[in-house]
Design an enzyme around this catalytic site. Structure first.
Site, mmCIF file in Angstrom:
data_model
loop_
_atom_site.group_PDB
_atom_site.id
_atom_site.type_symbol
_atom_site.label_atom_id
_atom_site.label_comp_id
_atom_site.label_asym_id
_atom_site.label_seq_id
_atom_site.Cartn_x
_atom_site.Cartn_y
_atom_site.Cartn_z
ATOM 1 N N GLY A 123 -7.309 -5.179 -6.552
ATOM 2 C CA GLY A 123 -6.555 -4.181 -5.798
ATOM 3 C C GLY A 123 -5.108 -4.596 -5.725
ATOM 4 O O GLY A 123 -4.772 -5.753 -5.988
ATOM 5 N N GLY B 133 -1.022 -3.417 -3.913
ATOM 6 C CA GLY B 133 -0.248 -2.546 -3.040
ATOM 7 C C GLY B 133 1.155 -3.078 -2.978
ATOM 8 O O GLY B 133 1.513 -3.984 -3.743
ATOM 9 N N GLY C 54 1.616 -6.909 -2.785
ATOM 10 C CA GLY C 54 1.186 -7.806 -3.846
ATOM 11 C C GLY C 54 -0.209 -7.428 -4.293
ATOM 12 O O GLY C 54 -0.545 -6.243 -4.321
ATOM 13 N N LYS C 55 -1.013 -8.440 -4.620
ATOM 14 C CA LYS C 55 -2.324 -8.112 -5.194
ATOM 15 C C LYS C 55 -3.466 -8.764 -4.428
ATOM 16 O O LYS C 55 -3.270 -9.746 -3.716
ATOM 17 C CB LYS C 55 -2.372 -8.593 -6.640
ATOM 18 C CG LYS C 55 -1.585 -7.693 -7.566
ATOM 19 C CD LYS C 55 -1.847 -8.013 -9.008
ATOM 20 C CE LYS C 55 -1.268 -6.919 -9.889
ATOM 21 N NZ LYS C 55 -0.997 -7.379 -11.226
ATOM 22 N N VAL C 56 -4.646 -8.241 -4.625
ATOM 23 C CA VAL C 56 -5.848 -8.855 -4.064
ATOM 24 C C VAL C 56 -6.707 -9.351 -5.216
ATOM 25 O O VAL C 56 -6.942 -8.623 -6.182
ATOM 26 C CB VAL C 56 -6.650 -7.830 -3.234
ATOM 27 C CG1 VAL C 56 -7.861 -8.495 -2.602
ATOM 28 C CG2 VAL C 56 -5.776 -7.208 -2.169
ATOM 29 N N LYS D 157 -5.742 -12.195 -0.688
ATOM 30 C CA LYS D 157 -4.622 -11.272 -0.645
ATOM 31 C C LYS D 157 -3.344 -12.086 -0.797
ATOM 32 O O LYS D 157 -3.022 -12.913 0.050
ATOM 33 C CB LYS D 157 -4.641 -10.556 0.697
ATOM 34 C CG LYS D 157 -3.656 -9.464 0.785
ATOM 35 C CD LYS D 157 -4.044 -8.530 1.900
ATOM 36 C CE LYS D 157 -3.101 -7.373 1.935
ATOM 37 N NZ LYS D 157 -3.531 -6.325 2.813
ATOM 38 N N ASP E 3 -2.488 1.798 9.942
ATOM 39 C CA ASP E 3 -2.667 2.351 8.604
ATOM 40 C C ASP E 3 -4.139 2.655 8.360
ATOM 41 O O ASP E 3 -4.712 2.230 7.365
ATOM 42 C CB ASP E 3 -2.094 1.390 7.564
ATOM 43 C CG ASP E 3 -1.738 2.104 6.265
ATOM 44 O OD1 ASP E 3 -1.763 3.352 6.250
ATOM 45 O OD2 ASP E 3 -1.455 1.415 5.276
#
Ligand SMILES: *[C@@H]1O[C@H](CO)[C@@H](O)[C@H](O)[C@H]1NC(C)=O
Ligand SMILES: *[C@@H]1O[C@H](CO)[C@@H](O)[C@H](O)[C@H]1NC(C)=O
Ligand SMILES: *[C@@H]1O[C@H](CO)[C@@H](O)[C@H](O)[C@H]1NC(C)=O
Ligand SMILES: *[C@@H]1O[C@H](CO)[C@@H](O)[C@H](O)[C@H]1NC(C)=O
Ligand SMILES: *[C@@H]1O[C@H](CO)[C@@H](O)[C@H](O)[C@H]1NC(C)=O
Length: 952
Positions: A637, A639, A642-644, A658, A754
């Protein structure tokens, strides 16, 4: 032997003292000591004896301190009021030290020589002291991006030399002050070119007195406040105005005719107000490039023809402005036009863009109008035209490209300068000139760009050129700069991530960072035309993160030195010599320590005082995580932050890592606070934090891996899982319980901010787990840039009340949750094809009819045809959650109770475990599975014959 050495040493110390006494005025030295005592993370040079000769960030003239510039170095603590004794101080810049807090001392008014007061992006709070108006030399005042509250002091009107006034992004309230017989006001600031007051809570009318013909005013930015009343007609007197942002207030009445007197206007934002009357004529605004009048209550009218005389126009946004009739084709002949947004109007007839003969036109958005014909659509190749929700797109048959919602994706990043990208280790980044280094990073925010074509790279290369050129011409040690990820935030600021790379070495020293910070905080760097005004928000420079090498410990020595300067008694010197020798030794030790790993930034294992209080979470090293994640190879994933990545612990336990990317890091202390907060959260409907990593310039959070993906993926069928009605109810209940826990039981309470279907994860049993809460600061919309935008969240889920008022409460989560409930029913994104799900639902609901007459909107995979027990109650609850006013929405625990009732109504036990393990789930497809709480479950539609359970 030993004795002799000490004597020699003593002599040299004595010698140094004679020099000191001659260099820094003892009064100023005392003040600096006091400042140092109030701060952590002061530069290492601040341990030496003579501020004027070698302290980083200090400049002196004739032994007196004239300038303190210490931006972005991670200073924490408060600003001591002793600073006001620096009677020769001209420049004070402490910007981008996000942990610098406290109030601005009222005695600030004693700094009679102060010309530049710059405190951008710190955490100062409380009122702006009235005495700020008694700084006769003040020229540049930027205290934006703090938490200042209370009114704007009228005394600011006394700053007759003021050129720049930036109070934006605070919590200021009350009216804009103007002078009357007895008090001062901003109308007196005739030499000020910039009024930047956006993103506050200012109210009342914009005073008619505010504007006059003597003014030098160029930029008046009042966006996103709570201003009411009419636009004063005196505005037309401020002839030099170039940028007006009055958008996102509650301004009423017609636009005054005098506006058209402002022939230098380049950018005009009037959107999201309550303006009425006719659309003002702007003929004669020959420099106007950007106009947004969206979402007002203007009289219905045709698209005015005078637009076609505005040859500079690049951007015309008139969404929901009651436009009707045909779109005049002459509009498209404007030579610089890039973007036309006329969505949500009543435009009809034929769309004719054949007059467009420039290659600039990039996007035309006419969603939700009544256009019935579009001849020559074939010739519109390069232009992104959206005619979705127009009659022309309602004819059946092949779906035309222009009937789909297109998203422009501008993904610029600075290209390499004819070289091969190098791979860099431990927090270093490859520069555009292919060197590994630690860049100084942050976000450039352009508050009113003159263009809208974010895909035209010419803009960015121009900007890069001007940045590099400006830094180098100011003798700053800059090799190259890199820009990336252009985007608009919610209030239409253009944001660009900026990385500045050092020349000569792989990192900036303290002076380098402070000077670069100052070049941007003081607007020494002037952007090219069309980019003004801007502000920069820097990340703390990683080089210094957590360098807590004892600015406090040096205090006692400072006092001794101070005394010695005054008294110069031998006894003191002896003592001093001893301490000095001791410190030199320690310094040498530390130096070798640091040479081995100069960027071993904050290592929680070493820094006794700063070990996060983390129960049940552990600190992972970078190497460990790299191993567990197979060198971060499996990314699941991404966003803005950054990344997961997925990983596996030696125990076999699966984890999700994360990893924040450069540009979205937060300060060490913030990160620590975050971990402490998250480690206290324990609930079965909330994703569990296992640990963290803060090493080698990395910030990572390690979570339980939740195998069945997000609710979004499952609703879209991506995961191969069918969610029937009862499962959806269970998921809603789980998510609601998770949120109720965060709101009401977590300590301190957490507002998620969120809530959306991509942040609800499903475990093996399809239990909902709330993810991504509290991470506000890890996201690109970090705490600070959230202050910039004021609002964080995802369009479509965003509470309109929060958006309008900036007041965040639990009820904002309730709104988003309500939107998610609607998503559970429809499997539609909250904004799809230009339509907002909340509005669609409101319009479609007919309580007289079966299923509220919503069967068109219901996701067929829900099991239509079976009885959806409790469906109407569920819809009622969802609509309650999306009430306009937070006060009318239920709390999360009320929502939990309601959903429990609905489950009981449907004959289910709300406390039963959700589904089954994935193994039994697969068995189900073979037909021998008995669902624990429903006899209507598991009717697989054709496409789901063999459900594949693929964690991703
Ligand atoms: C400004 O506008 C007003 C009203 O439209 C007009 O009467 C006046 O002459 C204009 N002033 C100038 C200097 O153009
Ligand atoms: C990009 O912008 C520049 C400057 O405004 C302009 O000259 C150029 O034509 C634009 N290019 C395209 C492809 O629109
Ligand atoms: C139109 O939008 C698509 C994405 O939907 C994008 O790839 C394309 O570049 C855009 N075209 C233009 C001319 O901007
Ligand atoms: C810091 O860097 C600048 C420019 O690279 C250099 O001129 C200066 O001497 C350095 N200062 C110290 C204390 O190393
Ligand atoms: C601060 O910026 C202004 C321009 O905004 C410039 O004239 C001034 O020289 C700068 N100050 C310093 C100390 O560089």
């Amino acid at each position: 032997m030993m004795g002799l050495r000490i004597q020699v040493f003593l002599l040299s110390v004595w010698f140094q003292f004679s020099v000191i006494a001659a260099t820094t005025d003892p009064r100023d030295f005392g003040v600096l000591q006091s400042l140092r005592n109030g701060w952590q993370n002061t530069p290492p040079t601040w341990r030496s004896q003579d501020p004027c000769s070698n302290w980083d960030g200090i400049e002196c003239v004739d032994s007196r301190v004239t300038s303190i510039t210490l931006s972005s170095i991670g200073l924490t603590g408060q600003l001591s009021s002793d600073i006001t004794a620096l009677s020769e101080l001209q420049i004070l810049d402490l910007s981008y030290n996000t942990e610098l807090t406290g109030t601005l001392p009222p005695s600030i008014g004693d700094l009679k020589k102060l010309t530049n007061l710059i405190l951008i992006g710190c955490s100062f709070h409380g009122p702006i002291p009235d005495s700020i108006g008694s700084l006769p030399q003040l020229f540049y005042l930027s205290i934006n991006l703090n938490k200042f509250s209370g009114p704007i002091p009228p005394s600011i009107g006394n700053l007759s030399r003021l050129f720049w006034l930036d109070l934006a992004d605070n919590q200021l309230s009350g009216q804009i002050p103007v002078s009357d017989g007895t008090s001062s006001g901003l109308d007196m600031l005739v030499n000020t070119e910039h009024f930047h007051l956006g993103n506050n809570q200012l109210s009342g009318e914009i005073p008619d007195k505010l504007f006059n013909s003597d003014m030098a005013l160029k930029h008046v930015l009042f966006e996103n406040n709570s201003l009411t009343g009419m636009i004063p007609s005196s505005l037309g007197l401020a002839k030099k105005l170039e940028v007006i942002r009055f958008d996102r207030n509650s301004i009423t009445g017609p636009v005054p005719r005098t506006l058209s007197n402002l022939t230098s206007i380049q950018q005009l934002f009037l959107s999201n107000n309550k303006l009425n009357g006719s659309i003002p004529s702007l003929a004669g605004m020959n420099f106007l490039s950007y106009l947004d009048t969206s979402n007002n209550s203007f009289n219905a009218s045709e698209v005015p023809l005078w637009f076609s005389s505005l040859l500079s126009l690049t951007t015309l946004i008139m969404e929901n402005t009651q436009l009707q009739g045909q779109v005049p084709s002459v509009l498209f002949s404007l030579p610089n036009l890039q973007t036309v947004v006329f969505k949500n109007n009543n435009l009809s007839g034929t769309l004719n863009i054949s007059t467009s003969n420039s290659n600039q036109l990039q996007s035309i958005d006419l969603r939700n109008n009544s256009i019935s014909d579009f001849p020559g659509s074939a010739g519109a190749g390069g232009i992104n035209i959206t005619l979705d929700a127009n009659p022309i797109c309602e004819v059946s048959g092949e779906v035309k490209a222009y009937c789909m919602k297109s998203q422009s994706n501008s993904s610029y990043s600075t290209p390499l300068n004819n070289c091969q990208r190098v791979s860099c280790g431990s927090g270093q980044i490859s520069s555009p000139t292919c060197k590994c280094a630690y860049p100084y990073t942050g976000i450039l925010n352009f508050r009113a760009p003159s263009f809208s074509d974010l895909e035209n790279t010419t803009y960015y290369t121009t900007l890069e050129g001007s940045l590099t050129q400006s830094f180098q011409s100011h003798q700053l040690p800059v090799d190259s700069v890199s820009l990336s990820n252009p985007r608009k935030n919610l209030i239409e600021y253009l944001q660009l991530s900026l990385e500045i790379f050092p020349s000569g070495q792989d990192h900036f020293n303290w002076t380098g960072i402070s000077s670069l910070g100052f070049a941007l905080s003081n607007q020494t760097y002037k952007p090219p035309r069309g980019f003004e005004p801007y502000f920069f928000f820097a990340n703390p420079y990683p080089n210094f993160a957590g360098d807590s090498t004892g600015s406090n410990k040096s205090t006692s020595i400072g006092i001794i030195i101070g005394a010695a300067v005054g008294g110069s008694v031998l006894l003191f010197l002896l003592l001093l010599a001893g301490v000095y020798a001791y410190r030199q030794k320690r310094k040498a030790e530390r130096a070798t320590d640091q040479n081995q790993n100069p960027f071993a930034s904050w290592d929680p294992n070493k820094n006794n005082g700063s070990i996060p209080q983390v129960k049940g979470t552990r600190s992972f090293s970078f190497e460990e995580l790299s191993k567990y994640s197979n060198k971060f190879s499996d990314d699941i994933g991404s966003g803005g932050y950054g990344k997961v990545y997925r990983g596996t612990l030696p125990t076999g336990e699966q984890i999700a890592i994360k990893r924040a990317q450069q540009g979205s890091m937060q300060g060490g202390l913030e990160f620590k606070t975050e971990i402490e907060l998250l480690s206290r959260v324990h609930h079965k409907n909330v994703v569990r934090l296992l640990g963290f990593c803060f090493q080698q310039g990395e910030q990572m959070l390690i979570y339980d891996f939740v195998p069945n993906g997000s609710l979004k993926d499952n609703l879209s069928g991506k995961s191969g899982m069918r969610l029937d009605w009862t499962r959806r109810l269970k998921i809603a209940l789980g998510a609601a319980r998770g949120l109720a826990y965060l709101h009401e039981l977590a300590d301190p309470p957490i507002i998620h901010r969120d809530v959306k279907s991509t942040n609800i994860l499903l475990d093996e049993q399809l239990n909902a787990r709330v993810a991504d809460f509290g991470l506000s600061k890890l996201l690109f919309d970090s705490e600070k840039s959230h202050v910039t935008t004021q609002v964080k969240g995802t369009l479509g889920y965003l509470d309109p009340e929060y958006y309008m008022t900036n007041q965040l409460t639990e009820k904002s989560d309730v709104y988003s949750f309500g939107v998610m409930m609607l998503e559970l029913i429809t499997a539609r994104s909250p904004i799809e094809r230009g339509k907002n799900i909340v509005r669609e639902m409101k319009m479609a609901i007919n309580k007289e009819k079966d299923l509220y007459s919503l069967s068109e909107l219901i996701d067929p995979n829900i099991g239509l045809g079976t009885t959806l027990k409790g469906f109407e109650q569920f819809v009622d609850l969802a609509m309650k959650c999306v009430e306009e006013s937070g006060a009318d929405r239920p709390t999360m625990s009320e929502v939990v109770k309601k959903i429990e009732n609905i489950l009981e109504l449907a004959g289910l036990n709300p406390n039963a475990e959700s589904a089954t393990t994935s193994a039994t789930y697969e068995e189900a497809s073979k037909g021998n599975f008995h669902h624990p709480y429903s006899n209507e479950a598991f009717v697989y539609s054709g496409s789901f014959v063999s459900p594949k359970i693929e964690p991703h």
